[in-house]
Write a protein that holds these residues in place. Structure first.
Motif, mmCIF file in Angstrom:
data_model
loop_
_atom_site.group_PDB
_atom_site.id
_atom_site.type_symbol
_atom_site.label_atom_id
_atom_site.label_comp_id
_atom_site.label_asym_id
_atom_site.label_seq_id
_atom_site.Cartn_x
_atom_site.Cartn_y
_atom_site.Cartn_z
ATOM 1 N N PHE A 24 -31.647 32.262 -4.614
ATOM 2 C CA PHE A 24 -31.570 32.074 -6.054
ATOM 3 C C PHE A 24 -33.121 33.146 -6.756
ATOM 4 N N PHE A 25 -32.842 33.487 -7.285
ATOM 5 C CA PHE A 25 -34.030 34.255 -8.126
ATOM 6 C C PHE A 25 -33.337 34.470 -9.202
ATOM 7 N N PRO A 26 -34.124 33.114 -10.130
ATOM 8 C CA PRO A 26 -33.319 32.497 -11.161
ATOM 9 C C PRO A 26 -34.153 33.816 -12.583
ATOM 10 N N ALA A 59 -39.849 32.279 -11.750
ATOM 11 C CA ALA A 59 -40.465 33.181 -11.437
ATOM 12 C C ALA A 59 -41.597 34.461 -10.372
ATOM 13 N N CYS A 60 -40.145 35.458 -10.263
ATOM 14 C CA CYS A 60 -40.630 35.687 -9.235
ATOM 15 C C CYS A 60 -40.495 37.246 -10.138
ATOM 16 N N GLY A 61 -39.699 38.177 -9.288
ATOM 17 C CA GLY A 61 -39.816 40.236 -10.006
ATOM 18 C C GLY A 61 -38.553 39.550 -10.949
ATOM 19 N N THR A 62 -37.751 38.910 -10.919
ATOM 20 C CA THR A 62 -36.795 39.277 -11.301
ATOM 21 C C THR A 62 -36.940 38.054 -12.586
ATOM 22 N N GLY A 63 -37.363 36.922 -12.987
ATOM 23 C CA GLY A 63 -37.987 35.703 -13.622
ATOM 24 C C GLY A 63 -39.127 36.795 -14.354
ATOM 25 N N LEU A 116 -44.722 29.948 -2.180
ATOM 26 C CA LEU A 116 -45.126 31.261 -3.147
ATOM 27 C C LEU A 116 -44.940 32.419 -2.583
ATOM 28 N N LEU A 117 -44.415 33.412 -3.257
ATOM 29 C CA LEU A 117 -44.039 35.244 -3.066
ATOM 30 C C LEU A 117 -45.655 36.013 -3.279
ATOM 31 N N ALA A 118 -46.282 35.977 -2.805
ATOM 32 C CA ALA A 118 -47.193 36.933 -3.402
ATOM 33 C C ALA A 118 -46.837 38.533 -3.470
ATOM 34 N N VAL A 148 -45.712 36.898 1.785
ATOM 35 C CA VAL A 148 -46.024 38.335 1.581
ATOM 36 C C VAL A 148 -44.619 39.128 0.299
ATOM 37 N N TYR A 149 -44.861 40.381 -0.370
ATOM 38 C CA TYR A 149 -43.822 40.746 -1.068
ATOM 39 C C TYR A 149 -44.287 42.474 -0.669
ATOM 40 N N GLN A 150 -43.846 42.704 0.351
ATOM 41 C CA GLN A 150 -44.388 44.555 0.504
ATOM 42 C C GLN A 150 -43.327 45.192 -0.491
ATOM 43 N N LEU A 173 -42.678 38.167 5.428
ATOM 44 C CA LEU A 173 -42.524 39.050 4.441
ATOM 45 C C LEU A 173 -41.284 40.021 4.109
ATOM 46 N N LYS A 174 -41.162 39.481 2.967
ATOM 47 C CA LYS A 174 -40.601 40.303 1.609
ATOM 48 C C LYS A 174 -40.246 41.395 1.889
ATOM 49 N N ASP A 175 -39.068 42.548 2.197
ATOM 50 C CA ASP A 175 -39.518 43.683 1.553
ATOM 51 C C ASP A 175 -38.727 44.409 0.861
ATOM 52 N N ASN A 202 -35.178 40.745 3.317
ATOM 53 C CA ASN A 202 -34.653 41.772 2.848
ATOM 54 C C ASN A 202 -34.585 42.004 0.703
ATOM 55 N N GLY A 203 -35.522 42.005 0.830
ATOM 56 C CA GLY A 203 -35.720 41.411 -1.001
ATOM 57 C C GLY A 203 -36.041 43.497 -1.728
ATOM 58 N N LEU A 204 -34.649 43.966 -1.160
ATOM 59 C CA LEU A 204 -34.754 45.030 -2.061
ATOM 60 C C LEU A 204 -34.069 44.350 -3.849
ATOM 61 N N PRO A 205 -33.673 45.679 -4.076
ATOM 62 C CA PRO A 205 -33.244 45.266 -5.150
ATOM 63 C C PRO A 205 -31.461 45.183 -5.599
ATOM 64 N N THR A 206 -30.732 44.230 -5.602
ATOM 65 C CA THR A 206 -29.653 44.012 -5.124
ATOM 66 C C THR A 206 -29.531 43.941 -3.762
ATOM 67 N N ALA A 207 -30.164 42.779 -2.866
ATOM 68 C CA ALA A 207 -30.270 42.716 -1.350
ATOM 69 C C ALA A 207 -29.129 43.294 -0.944
ATOM 70 N N GLU A 208 -28.141 42.176 -1.086
ATOM 71 C CA GLU A 208 -27.182 42.480 -0.684
ATOM 72 C C GLU A 208 -26.323 43.879 -0.174
ATOM 73 N N TYR A 222 -32.620 37.327 3.003
ATOM 74 C CA TYR A 222 -32.462 38.421 2.204
ATOM 75 C C TYR A 222 -31.985 37.334 0.205
ATOM 76 N N SER A 223 -32.626 38.201 -0.691
ATOM 77 C CA SER A 223 -32.913 37.322 -1.764
ATOM 78 C C SER A 223 -31.447 37.947 -2.455
ATOM 79 N N SER A 224 -31.328 37.421 -3.508
ATOM 80 C CA SER A 224 -29.684 37.829 -4.910
ATOM 81 C C SER A 224 -30.374 36.765 -5.960
ATOM 82 N N ALA A 225 -29.904 37.962 -6.405
ATOM 83 C CA ALA A 225 -29.927 38.157 -8.356
ATOM 84 C C ALA A 225 -28.553 38.163 -8.718
ATOM 85 N N VAL A 226 -27.860 39.152 -8.536
ATOM 86 C CA VAL A 226 -26.312 38.652 -8.299
ATOM 87 C C VAL A 226 -26.193 37.080 -8.532
HETATM 88 O O1 LIG Z 1 -38.669 38.726 -6.931
HETATM 89 C C1 LIG Z 1 -37.527 38.914 -7.292
HETATM 90 O O2 LIG Z 1 -37.095 38.239 -8.350
HETATM 91 C C2 LIG Z 1 -37.229 39.501 -6.443
HETATM 92 O O3 LIG Z 1 -36.805 40.983 -6.109
HETATM 93 C C3 LIG Z 1 -35.401 39.411 -5.315
HETATM 94 C C4 LIG Z 1 -34.312 40.092 -6.092
HETATM 95 O O4 LIG Z 1 -33.359 38.856 -5.577
HETATM 96 C C5 LIG Z 1 -33.945 41.528 -5.503
HETATM 97 O O5 LIG Z 1 -33.811 41.415 -4.002
HETATM 98 C C6 LIG Z 1 -32.024 41.362 -6.026
HETATM 99 O O6 LIG Z 1 -32.590 42.458 -7.141
HETATM 100 O O7 LIG Z 1 -30.874 41.204 -5.497
#
Ligand SMILES: O=C([O-])C(=O)C[C@H](O)[C@@H](O)C(=O)[O-]
Length: 319
Positions: A24-26, A59-63, A116-118, A148-150, A173-175, A202-208, A222-226
């Motif tokens: 979960f990436f709040p 407090a990562c990308g989505t945060g 940490l997610l770098a 590490v976030y690529q 490694l998160k891609d 798998n750290g792509l946007p909407t990784a699903e 994989y990460s999930s913003a959904v």
């Molecule tokens: O740092 C972040 O928040 C992400 O990159 C994760 C997101 O959850 C991304 O994988 C997604 O949009 O599902």
């Protein structure tokens, strides 16, 4: 999650290896004046953990890590740690140049994070040698395990990832790049040179949306913003994927994830702002995104509401 569920102090890598639910990436909540709204943030994290998140990446990308002042970042991580109360691990973002990334790492550590997610270093496009040195210095400065976030200006050769995997404290490694050929060569090189359990996400946007392909390469996480705004859909997808229920996976990809991703492609920064709009649509007022991101148009928010509605209708069909 059952509040009575046992708290574990197992190492982060062990807790993430076979997650019981989505990662979960709040989003980060702001009030009407744009200031941090910690009560709403805590409610968002609490709902996610209760819904079945296996970890909270605060407090990562989505945060909106990029939009937070250091003290706001620390407050968010502390709030996530308090809400999860050890039931699931909390991983915090850390970024900018080496000195600031180290500072964020230490703030996260003092706030009680488990890892940490770098994020990529700020602004410069650096050679492999400099990138490696940057992440090694961050890892050496903290007791927290580092993923590490690529993405963007932090793209690694397989040889660099081998060196990262050999570095004490770097666990994965998160891609967020999406180059499957590079990813396959990376997984293969690390498997050959550093046998062990290096984690891949798998750290792509909407990784699903891309997870079937990533899974075939051996990237099972994989990460999930959904999950922020449609936890039941993200959970159903996660469950179907882990149990080999391809019919449900395909139904959710075709009927929910593809339309969502196509809508997401309509605006820059929608990977965050559309997710935030989704959380508001589902009844939690987490406020607007901070600049330089912008809010989705009214029409796009309407379309989002329809995509969410159709997604939930698919879950009903399954019953
Ligand atoms: O740092 C972040 O928040 C992400 O990159 C994760 C997101 O959850 C991304 O994988 C997604 O949009 O599902």
């Amino acid at each position: 999650m059952d509040p009575g569920e046992p708290v574990t102090s197992a190492p982060l890598a062990d807790r993430l290896r076979v997650p019981s639910g989505p990662l979960f990436f709040p989003v980060t909540a702001y009030g009407p004046d744009g200031s941090l709204d910690l009560d709403t943030y805590r409610a968002h994290v609490r709902r996610g953990v209760e819904a079945g998140a296996a970890a909270v990446f605060a407090a990562c990308g989505t945060g909106e890590f990029h939009a937070l002042a250091p003290e706001e970042f620390e407050a968010c991580v502390r709030a996530a740690v308090a809400e999860t109360a050890g039931r699931v691990p909390v991983v915090a973002g850390a970024g900018y140049g080496t000195a600031l990334a180290v500072r964020y790492a230490r703030l996260a550590e003092s706030a009680g994070a488990d890892g940490l997610l770098a994020m990529p270093p700020y602004l410069v496009v650096a050679a492999q040698e400099g990138l490696l040195r940057h992440y090694r210095e961050v890892a050496a400065a903290t007791a927290l395990p580092v993923i590490v976030y690529q993405r963007d200006n932090a793209v690694f050769t397989p040889e660099t990832v081998v060196e990262l995997a050999r570095t004490e404290g770097i666990i994965g490694l998160k891609d967020g790049l999406g180059d499957l050929d590079l990813m396959q060569r990376t997984v293969s090189a690390v498997r050959t040179e550093v046998p062990g359990d290096f984690l891949y996400f798998n750290g792509l946007p909407t990784a699903e949306q891309t997870q079937l392909a990533y899974r075939a390469l051996g990237v099972t996480l994989y990460s999930s913003a959904v999950f922020c705004f449609a936890p039941e859909i993200a959970l159903a997808f996660h469950r179907a994927l882990t149990t080999g229920d391809d019919t449900t996976v395909h139904r959710l990809l075709d009927g929910f994830y593809r339309p969502f991703v196509e809508l997401r492609a309509q605006g820059r920064g929608y990977a965050v702002s559309l997710v935030k709009a989704g959380v508001r649509l589902r009844g939690l007022d987490v406020g607007e995104v901070r600049p330089p991101l912008h809010e989705p148009s009214e029409d796009h928010v309407k379309q989002l509401a329809q995509v969410i509605e159709r997604g939930y209708a698919l879950l009903e069909e399954d019953k």
